[in-house]
Scaffold this motif. Structure first.
Motif, short mmCIF file in Angstrom:
data_model
loop_
_atom_site.label_atom_id
_atom_site.label_comp_id
_atom_site.label_asym_id
_atom_site.label_seq_id
_atom_site.Cartn_x
_atom_site.Cartn_y
_atom_site.Cartn_z
N LYS A 143 0.81 -1.21 0.00
CA LYS A 143 0.00 0.00 0.00
C LYS A 143 0.86 1.27 0.00
O LYS A 143 1.90 1.33 0.65
N ASN A 144 0.39 2.26 -0.76
CA ASN A 144 0.94 3.62 -0.75
C ASN A 144 2.31 3.73 -1.41
O ASN A 144 2.98 4.75 -1.28
N ASP B 273 -3.44 -3.08 8.75
CA ASP B 273 -3.13 -3.54 7.40
C ASP B 273 -2.50 -4.92 7.50
O ASP B 273 -1.54 -5.12 8.25
N THR C 156 -3.82 -7.51 -0.01
CA THR C 156 -3.84 -6.59 1.13
C THR C 156 -5.27 -6.46 1.64
O THR C 156 -6.21 -6.30 0.86
N GLU D 138 -7.33 -4.11 4.56
CA GLU D 138 -7.12 -2.96 5.44
C GLU D 138 -8.44 -2.52 6.07
O GLU D 138 -9.49 -2.52 5.44
N GLY E 101 -4.40 3.86 -0.24
CA GLY E 101 -5.56 3.60 0.60
C GLY E 101 -6.62 4.69 0.53
O GLY E 101 -6.33 5.86 0.29
N PRO F 159 -10.02 3.70 -2.58
CA PRO F 159 -8.59 3.73 -2.96
C PRO F 159 -8.37 4.13 -4.42
O PRO F 159 -9.21 3.89 -5.29
#
Length: 840
Positions: free
Chosen positions: A175-176, A489, A513, A515, A575, A593
């Motif tokens: 993520k990110n 997460d 993933t 979250e 996210g 997202p």
């Protein structure tokens, strides 16, 4: 897995060049066979050359969770060694952006504190709020993910190297890392009794000291490395008492500098006061096991960020016009207007005092953090390694912004942020099938808690309640905030690279993933005895959860030992979150997202007996569900502004990095990148400036169907925070002088095209200025004398040598009915001298 960089006689810090994307794609495709033939000849010659005289350093990176030569890693990556960082006078993470293509980093505006606005290939983030501000670039400290934009203005202390990975890194980094990832990798303890101390002085009363030492507690078994730094520098924007400096236009504003004669200076903004330390303990009980424990502490007690006022226009703000008439003119005899504009100077009239509530708030911009991590690396059997990365980090920081940049107290904010995170990652890596298969799999867990505290006063928007109970004369829009947030997460990943032959490899991977996020809003004025009828949000919780699968597929071909090409498709996501600044319950909205799929073709090559390195890549990213701050309607049909998914974009571009050592003493480098951002599928979210017959969103109920949104981007706009073109060139020459010493001058020049602040790039209400950092070229230089035999060096350096005045970030409130545009001017010309002593 060993994260240390191993070096032979090649030397490599990458850098980039220019062409239109389609042209470069054709050239790369048609030139493969010819280049391969040339590279074969070059490779044969390289084997017999004297690599010690000018050959580029070979760097080993771990971007794919295995030791791999930089020139054989099939992805766009820039690796800067500690020597390269020193030569370029790079001492902070944001400075790294000047040495890597299509990478932009700068300090966000004063209202956002110590926030690193980081962008790679057109995707990033410049806000700090925990409700919405998920990073677009993943930042890692010794394999530990740092999860917030606030607090990521890192000083580079005792590093082995920095790796900048461009393009989405969703499979291995999760993520990110939708734009890319940046990895800061510390020097490991060696137990060799080495160390250094470095002292720097310069203008603005700059005082710095850095140092480290490395010792063996048990020879070859238990080793310790300790490093530390302290940095102070006075501010470069003066805070001026307006009534003292301008008595003719101050009305009855009180003078704040009583007894100071002609000295009207209240203080400064932009001053720095940072201290930090790190201790690393490395335990190697056997050849199969290694454990590295790290503890660090960082104390940034800097003063408020630099800020000047560009627009103060009551004609753009009914609220300010009404406040002038009802309150300011009757009290002071003057209105709030353009007399407080200080654009083009290093002056501001901020007082950090609210005369209406009698509140003095601190002029600070701080972060206080600590972290511990333990990395255990175990070779279970031959070619199978288990790595455990356990880490805990925490910070708190506070920052304030005198929003109106005047002593009149129209609006101000004081924020306190707390953050705690725990991460656990297991990486299982190895080889199989006669070493033809490299594989990596693992699990990742993140648990983060954040708290956004502080006080906001918007005195000018609605005036004040009457004196006495229950409202006690408080501002209608003055409130405390105490907003907790939690993020959990969980992820699992796998990636494999299979070698069909010694030259052809296929890489595939996937990551799942899951979250969960929640954010609780607590906004209220504690001095009002009953719930405020204007703004009162107490224990209003917003929740969201989602799952996502990222994947990667790539192929690379090693034509010769010095020439490789690759092609890949990778994905990434950022996210989702919530509207961070609601004014009532109906504005508690969420957004989903963002996602991207990136197609990339690249080559890596070395020439002329490894004296020339040229790495290039072209890419196309399909960016979906893009989030921008946009006007929308709440459930009651009232307009408000918040983040929402508005459409998609295509981002295409290329990168070229070149480094050359024509002779042993001469080093040349260049890099260039193109980020061509094009909005797609905006539909009714398009900006009204691009519609012939606009019907803006937010009109009366029952009216025509809206076909646009005021302030939103149009097809020709580019995303805020990025430059279309960005590049740099550098050169240095080491002259041999007496007593086994060298004298090395180095010059670096970086250039970027304009960088906009607003979604509607040319937004300029009332004919005012556009919030844009213009086309910009910056010149830096360094002159170093070094005696390696005795370990001494002295370096004189200068930054922004042509003393360019420009704004690096903006706070544009004109679209929100506040009639103000402020900006953070970048540092003017700075110079300094560094003395360094290396031990052993």
């Amino acid at each position: 897995m060993n994260n240390s960089a191993t070096r032979s006689t090649h030397r490599g810090t990458s850098q980039p060049g220019l062409r239109r994307t389609t042209t470069l794609a054709v050239c790369l495709s048609l030139a493969l066979i010819a280049i391969a033939a040339r590279a074969e000849t070059s490779a044969a010659a390289a084997q017999t050359s004297d690599q010690s005289s000018g050959a580029l350093e070979e760097i080993v990176v771990t971007a794919e969770f295995r030791n791999e030569k930089l020139q054989q890693a099939p992805l766009a990556i820039t690796a800067l060694t500690t020597q390269a960082l020193s030569e370029r006078n790079i001492t902070s993470l944001v400075d790294v952006s000047n040495a890597a293509p299509n990478v932009t980093m700068f300090e966000a505006n004063a209202a956002y504190g110590k926030t690193n606005a980081a962008f790679i290939r057109g995707i990033g983030q410049g806000d700090f709020n925990f409700a919405s501000a998920e990073p677009g670039v993943g930042i890692y400290i010794d394999d530990v993910y740092f999860s917030t934009t606030f607090g990521s203005m890192f000083d580079l202390l005792d590093l082995d190297r920095v790796e900048v990975l461009r393009g989405p890194q969703g499979t291995l980094f999760g993520k990110n890392s939708i734009g890319g990832a940046i990895r800061m990798i510390s020097r490991k303890p060696q137990g060799d009794d080495t160390g250094y101390v470095e002292v720097t002085g310069g203008n603005f009363k700059r005082r710095e000291i850095r140092g480290a030492f490395d010792v063996a507690l048990i020879k070859d078994v238990l080793m310790l490395r300790v490093s530390g730094m302290s940095k102070q520098r006075n501010g470069y924007v003066d805070r001026i008492d307006y009534a003292c400096a301008n008595p003719a236009t101050a009305g009855s504003l009180p003078v704040q500098q009583l007894g100071q004669g002609s000295n009207c200076k209240l203080g400064t903004e932009g001053g720095v006061d940072v201290k930090g330390a790190r201790a690393q303990l490395r335990w190697v009980p056997s050849s199969n096991f290694e454990d590295n424990f790290t503890a660090d502490v960082y104390d940034d007690g800097s003063e408020a960020a630099a800020e000047v006022m560009l627009v103060a226009n009551p004609a753009l703000s009914p609220g300010i016009a009404a406040f002038n008439a009802s309150t300011l003119v009757p009290k002071y005899g003057i209105p709030y207007d353009s007399r407080f504009v200080t654009a083009g100077t290093y002056r501001t009239y901020s007082s950090f005092y609210d005369p209406w509530t009698g509140t003095a708030y601190p002029a600070v911009n701080t972060v206080h953090s600590w972290g511990v991590s333990n990395v255990a690396d175990w070779t279970i059997v031959e070619n199978v390694h288990l790595k455990s990365i356990t880490a805990e980090r925490e910070y708190w920081g506070d920052f304030s912004d005198d929003q109106d940049n005047s002593p009149m107290g129209l609006a101000w904010a004081y924020n306190l942020l707390d953050h705690h995170q725990f991460t656990q990652e297991f990486q299982l890596t190895g080889k199989a099938l006669d070493n033809r298969l490299d594989w990596a799999t693992g699990l990742f867990y993140f648990d983060g808690y954040s708290l956004n505290r502080g006080h906001i006063d918007l005195n000018f928007l609605a005036g004040f309640w009457p004196p006495g109970p229950p409202f006690n004369g408080q501002p209608l829009l003055g409130f405390n905030q105490n907003d907790p947030a939690r993020t959990e997460d969980k992820a699992a990943f796998v990636q494999t690279t299979f070698a069909f032959t010694d030259q052809l490899r296929l890489t595939t991977g996937a990551r799942y993933t899951k979250e969960n996020k929640n954010y609780t809003f607590n906004h209220f004025n504690p001095l009002i005895l009953i719930p405020s009828p204007v703004l009162d949000l107490r224990d209003r919780e917003a929740r969201t959860n989602y799952s996502h699968v990222d994947w990667k597929a790539g192929i690379d071909y090693q034509w010769t030992s010095d020439f490789m090409t690759y092609a890949s498709i990778t994905t990434g996501f950022r996210g989702g979150g919530f509207n961070p600044r609601p004014f009532d319950n109906l504005q508690l909205t969420s957004f989903k997202p963002e996602k991207t799929t990136s197609f990339e073709i690249g080559e890596k090559s070395e020439w002329l007996d490894h004296r020339l390195r040229a790495n290039a890549a072209i890419y196309l990213s399909k960016y979906k569900d893009v989030v921008i701050t946009s006007q929308e309607l709440d459930a009651a049909g009232q307009p408000f502004t918040g983040p929402q998914n508005v459409g998609s974009a295509d981002i295409k571009g290329f990168e070229l990095e070149v480094q050359m050592n024509p002779i042993a003493a001469l080093e040349l480098s260049a890099q260039v990148g193109l980020t061509d951002f094009k909005w797609k599928n905006l539909g009714a979210s398009v900006g009204c400036q691009n519609v012939a017959n606009p019907v803006p969103a937010g009109g009366p109920a029952g009216g025509p169907t809206p076909n646009c949104v005021n302030g939103n981007p149009g097809p020709s706009d580019i995303a805020p925070g990025i430059s279309k073109w960005k590049g740099s060139v550098g050169a240095q020459y080491a002259f041999a002088v007496a007593s086994n010493s060298t004298l090395t001058p180095r010059v670096d020049y970086s250039y970027q095209t304009k960088r906009y602040n607003n979604n509607w790039n040319n937004y300029a209400p009332g004919g005012g200025p556009i919030a844009v950092t213009p086309d910009l070229g910056l010149l830096t230089a360094r002159l170093t004398w070094e005696n390696k035999e005795h370990g001494w060096s002295i370096a004189a350096f200068g930054t922004n040598l042509t003393n360019k005045y420009y704004y690096q970030s903006f706070l544009d409130l004109r679209a929100f009915g506040e009639g103000q545009l402020s900006a953070q001017p970048a540092e003017p010309r700075e110079w300094g001298v560094t003395f360094r002593k290396n031990f052993q």
